[in-house]
Design a protein around this motif. Structure first.
Motif, PDB file in Angstrom:
ATOM      1  N   LEU A  48      58.838  56.314  81.324  1.00 17.37           N
ATOM      2  CA  LEU A  48      58.972  55.067  81.870  1.00 17.37           C
ATOM      3  C   LEU A  48      60.115  54.725  81.177  1.00 17.37           C
ATOM      4  CD1 LEU A  48      55.833  53.476  82.598  1.00 17.37           C
ATOM      5  CD2 LEU A  48      57.130  54.581  84.144  1.00 17.37           C
ATOM      6  N   ALA A  49      60.201  54.759  79.647  1.00 22.18           N
ATOM      7  CA  ALA A  49      61.486  54.314  78.916  1.00 22.18           C
ATOM      8  C   ALA A  49      62.775  54.992  79.338  1.00 22.18           C
ATOM      9  CB  ALA A  49      61.170  54.467  77.609  1.00 22.18           C
ATOM     10  N   VAL A  50      62.558  56.263  80.041  1.00 27.97           N
ATOM     11  CA  VAL A  50      63.945  56.744  80.235  1.00 27.97           C
ATOM     12  C   VAL A  50      64.361  56.346  81.630  1.00 27.97           C
ATOM     13  CG1 VAL A  50      64.956  58.938  81.174  1.00 27.97           C
ATOM     14  CG2 VAL A  50      63.530  59.026  79.168  1.00 27.97           C
ATOM     15  N   ALA A  51      63.106  55.928  82.502  1.00 30.30           N
ATOM     16  CA  ALA A  51      64.039  55.253  83.735  1.00 30.30           C
ATOM     17  C   ALA A  51      64.267  53.704  83.729  1.00 30.30           C
ATOM     18  CB  ALA A  51      62.739  55.365  84.718  1.00 30.30           C
ATOM     19  N   ARG A  52      63.706  53.250  82.782  1.00 32.71           N
ATOM     20  CA  ARG A  52      63.975  51.873  82.696  1.00 32.71           C
ATOM     21  C   ARG A  52      65.518  51.391  82.266  1.00 32.71           C
ATOM     22  NH1 ARG A  52      57.980  50.505  80.222  1.00 32.71           N
ATOM     23  NH2 ARG A  52      56.757  50.461  82.097  1.00 32.71           N
ATOM     24  N   HIS A  53      66.071  52.689  81.536  1.00 35.29           N
ATOM     25  CA  HIS A  53      67.490  52.340  81.061  1.00 35.29           C
ATOM     26  C   HIS A  53      68.124  52.003  82.531  1.00 35.29           C
ATOM     27  CE1 HIS A  53      67.501  52.837  76.927  1.00 35.29           C
ATOM     28  NE2 HIS A  53      66.612  54.172  77.122  1.00 35.29           N
ATOM     29  N   GLN A  82      67.837  33.705  73.863  1.00 33.29           N
ATOM     30  CA  GLN A  82      68.341  35.167  73.295  1.00 33.29           C
ATOM     31  C   GLN A  82      67.478  35.925  72.369  1.00 33.29           C
ATOM     32  OE1 GLN A  82      69.016  31.718  72.673  1.00 33.29           O
ATOM     33  NE2 GLN A  82      70.754  31.819  74.572  1.00 33.29           N
ATOM     34  N   ARG A  83      66.676  35.347  71.734  1.00 33.79           N
ATOM     35  CA  ARG A  83      65.344  36.186  70.955  1.00 33.79           C
ATOM     36  C   ARG A  83      64.549  36.969  71.931  1.00 33.79           C
ATOM     37  NH1 ARG A  83      63.903  31.599  66.396  1.00 33.79           N
ATOM     38  NH2 ARG A  83      66.017  31.683  65.285  1.00 33.79           N
ATOM     39  N   THR A  84      64.079  36.278  72.973  1.00 35.51           N
ATOM     40  CA  THR A  84      63.244  36.926  73.895  1.00 35.51           C
ATOM     41  C   THR A  84      63.864  38.139  74.378  1.00 35.51           C
ATOM     42  OG1 THR A  84      62.030  34.898  74.204  1.00 35.51           O
ATOM     43  CG2 THR A  84      61.754  36.603  75.877  1.00 35.51           C
ATOM     44  N   VAL A  85      65.063  37.698  75.236  1.00 37.70           N
ATOM     45  CA  VAL A  85      65.780  39.097  75.884  1.00 37.70           C
ATOM     46  C   VAL A  85      65.843  40.197  75.034  1.00 37.70           C
ATOM     47  CG1 VAL A  85      67.892  39.574  76.938  1.00 37.70           C
ATOM     48  CG2 VAL A  85      66.628  37.219  77.573  1.00 37.70           C
ATOM     49  N   SER A  86      66.485  39.821  73.677  1.00 42.91           N
ATOM     50  CA  SER A  86      66.697  40.842  72.698  1.00 42.91           C
ATOM     51  C   SER A  86      65.348  41.691  72.253  1.00 42.91           C
ATOM     52  CB  SER A  86      67.269  40.335  71.526  1.00 42.91           C
ATOM     53  OG  SER A  86      67.552  41.329  70.388  1.00 42.91           O
ATOM     54  N   ARG A  87      64.397  40.887  71.950  1.00 45.10           N
ATOM     55  CA  ARG A  87      63.168  41.681  71.800  1.00 45.10           C
ATOM     56  C   ARG A  87      62.826  42.482  73.105  1.00 45.10           C
ATOM     57  NH1 ARG A  87      59.049  37.798  69.319  1.00 45.10           N
ATOM     58  NH2 ARG A  87      59.689  38.439  67.297  1.00 45.10           N
ATOM     59  N   PHE A  88      62.819  42.040  74.261  1.00 42.99           N
ATOM     60  CA  PHE A  88      62.433  42.506  75.333  1.00 42.99           C
ATOM     61  C   PHE A  88      62.988  44.016  75.653  1.00 42.99           C
ATOM     62  CE2 PHE A  88      63.144  43.497  80.121  1.00 42.99           C
ATOM     63  CZ  PHE A  88      61.771  43.918  80.241  1.00 42.99           C
ATOM     64  N   GLU A  89      64.524  43.847  75.596  1.00 40.58           N
ATOM     65  CA  GLU A  89      65.429  44.873  75.901  1.00 40.58           C
ATOM     66  C   GLU A  89      65.302  46.205  74.822  1.00 40.58           C
ATOM     67  OE1 GLU A  89      68.963  42.786  78.508  1.00 40.58           O
ATOM     68  OE2 GLU A  89      69.349  43.287  76.450  1.00 40.58           O
ATOM     69  N   LEU A 139      56.950  45.728  83.357  1.00 39.23           N
ATOM     70  CA  LEU A 139      58.035  45.210  82.841  1.00 39.23           C
ATOM     71  C   LEU A 139      57.795  43.600  82.805  1.00 39.23           C
ATOM     72  CD1 LEU A 139      61.101  46.720  84.078  1.00 39.23           C
ATOM     73  CD2 LEU A 139      59.944  46.918  81.826  1.00 39.23           C
ATOM     74  N   ILE A 140      57.239  42.921  83.719  1.00 36.37           N
ATOM     75  CA  ILE A 140      57.013  41.401  83.504  1.00 36.37           C
ATOM     76  C   ILE A 140      55.876  41.221  82.431  1.00 36.37           C
ATOM     77  CG2 ILE A 140      55.770  39.593  84.877  1.00 36.37           C
ATOM     78  CD1 ILE A 140      57.124  40.436  87.275  1.00 36.37           C
ATOM     79  N   ARG A 141      54.849  41.989  82.282  1.00 30.67           N
ATOM     80  CA  ARG A 141      53.879  41.921  81.286  1.00 30.67           C
ATOM     81  C   ARG A 141      54.544  42.114  79.857  1.00 30.67           C
ATOM     82  NH1 ARG A 141      51.197  45.581  78.307  1.00 30.67           N
ATOM     83  NH2 ARG A 141      51.679  47.322  79.812  1.00 30.67           N
ATOM     84  N   ARG A 142      55.391  43.058  79.764  1.00 31.43           N
ATOM     85  CA  ARG A 142      56.006  43.119  78.409  1.00 31.43           C
ATOM     86  C   ARG A 142      57.191  42.212  78.034  1.00 31.43           C
ATOM     87  NH1 ARG A 142      56.484  48.608  77.092  1.00 31.43           N
ATOM     88  NH2 ARG A 142      57.642  48.130  75.266  1.00 31.43           N
ATOM     89  N   PHE A 143      57.768  41.338  79.283  1.00 34.93           N
ATOM     90  CA  PHE A 143      58.578  40.276  79.072  1.00 34.93           C
ATOM     91  C   PHE A 143      57.708  39.143  78.530  1.00 34.93           C
ATOM     92  CE2 PHE A 143      61.097  36.494  80.048  1.00 34.93           C
ATOM     93  CZ  PHE A 143      62.350  36.797  79.481  1.00 34.93           C
ATOM     94  N   LEU A 144      56.641  38.912  79.296  1.00 32.04           N
ATOM     95  CA  LEU A 144      55.963  37.610  78.999  1.00 32.04           C
ATOM     96  C   LEU A 144      55.196  37.954  77.396  1.00 32.04           C
ATOM     97  CD1 LEU A 144      53.448  37.203  82.347  1.00 32.04           C
ATOM     98  CD2 LEU A 144      55.822  36.040  81.583  1.00 32.04           C
ATOM     99  N   ASP A 145      55.010  38.908  77.098  1.00 29.90           N
ATOM    100  CA  ASP A 145      54.394  39.289  75.778  1.00 29.90           C
ATOM    101  C   ASP A 145      55.548  38.816  74.621  1.00 29.90           C
ATOM    102  OD1 ASP A 145      52.586  40.388  73.912  1.00 29.90           O
ATOM    103  OD2 ASP A 145      54.444  41.779  73.447  1.00 29.90           O
TER     104      ASP A 145
END
Length: 285
Positions: free
Chosen positions: A83-88, A106-113, A271-277
């Protein structure tokens, strides 16, 4: 493995095994505890084995469960790598109406990406909730009190203090301070679409006597600058807004303004779960 065993069963089992707790696993998976219990029961029923021992105060793995977990983690790790390959090539659309909270964004987006390889597209829109309903956004950052779309889920992140705003020529600049209970004596400029403060913010007998309505943040700011009335806004505006014709005035006794994330549970779930985390971890720092 039975064909009736699904990926959701494996993720549920791995989460419970990792946390040794149904409640904490349910929080991580963004589902209710009864739903998680049913998922685990379905998995054990499909496999005709007991994987978890619930007889003690803490959830423990059975011998079979411990051996099964090793293989489940290998399967999930391999899947996550794929999935990581596809998520790029995947983008998560984060919507907002004005001035995203900082430095949380800024911190959340950086951590998620960094953790997912996906990209966050920051999309400004006057009405993030309407954009969410139309599914042109995946997650909306919303300030203040609001009615979430039917079926959507809301996650409260933190609260922001409020501050008063007025024209440079307003008499309020000479007072130097405003109390929440005295706002009713001033004409109040409100953003009816995405504003955090309006007549709804006070009991009926304490509401400002005159309301000037605008439809977005820019209209709101220019109307205040033109001296049509004062405004009430989260304090972040003082640090982020540069306008020569407005002044920011300390506001005492005002309730804080909540900041929340809103999303639909059926959209890009992983992806949403990972962003919320990432969002919750950043908000707690």
């Amino acid at each position: 493995m039975s064909m009736d065993v699904e990926l959701r069963h494996l993720r549920a089992f791995a989460s419970v095994a990792r946390h040794r707790s149904f409640s904490r696993a349910a929080e991580e998976l963004l589902i209710t505890q009864p739903a998680l219990s049913r998922t685990i029961a379905q998995l054990e029923g499909n496999l005709s084995v007991r994987l978890l021992d619930r007889s003690s105060r803490h959830v423990e793995l059975t011998d079979t469960g411990a051996e099964f977990l090793v293989h489940v983690e290998q399967v999930l790790a391999t899947l996550d790598q794929a999935l990581a390959v596809a998520r790029h090539r995947v983008t998560l659309r984060l919507g907002f109406s004005w001035l995203l909270p900082d430095p949380w964004t800024q911190r959340t987006v950086s951590r998620f990406e960094e953790s997912t390889g996906a990209t966050v597209a920051l999309t400004r829109t006057d009405d993030p909730l309407q954009a969410l309903r139309r599914r042109t956004l995946d997650i909306a950052v919303v300030r203040g009190d609001f009615d979430a779309p039917r079926g959507a889920r809301t996650l409260h992140l933190f609260d922001e203090p409020r501050i008063a705003v007025c024209s440079e020529h307003c008499d309020l600049t000479r007072l130097g301070r405003l109390d929440w209970t005295d706002v009713q004596d001033w004409p109040l400029v409100v953003n009816t679409v995405s504003g955090t403060t309006g007549p709804w913010s006070w009991p009926a007998d304490q509401r400002p006597k005159r309301i000037i309505e605008t439809a977005n943040y820019d209209e709101w700011l220019e109307t205040v600058a033109a001296g049509r009335g004062i405004g009430i806004v989260p304090e972040v505006a003082r640090r982020r807004t540069q306008h020569p014709a407005v002044r920011f005035i300390p506001l005492t006794g005002a309730p804080a303004s909540p900041v929340s994330l809103v999303h639909f549970p059926d959209a890009q779930r992983t992806l949403i779960r990972r962003f919320l985390d990432a969002a919750v971890r950043t908000a707690a720092e």
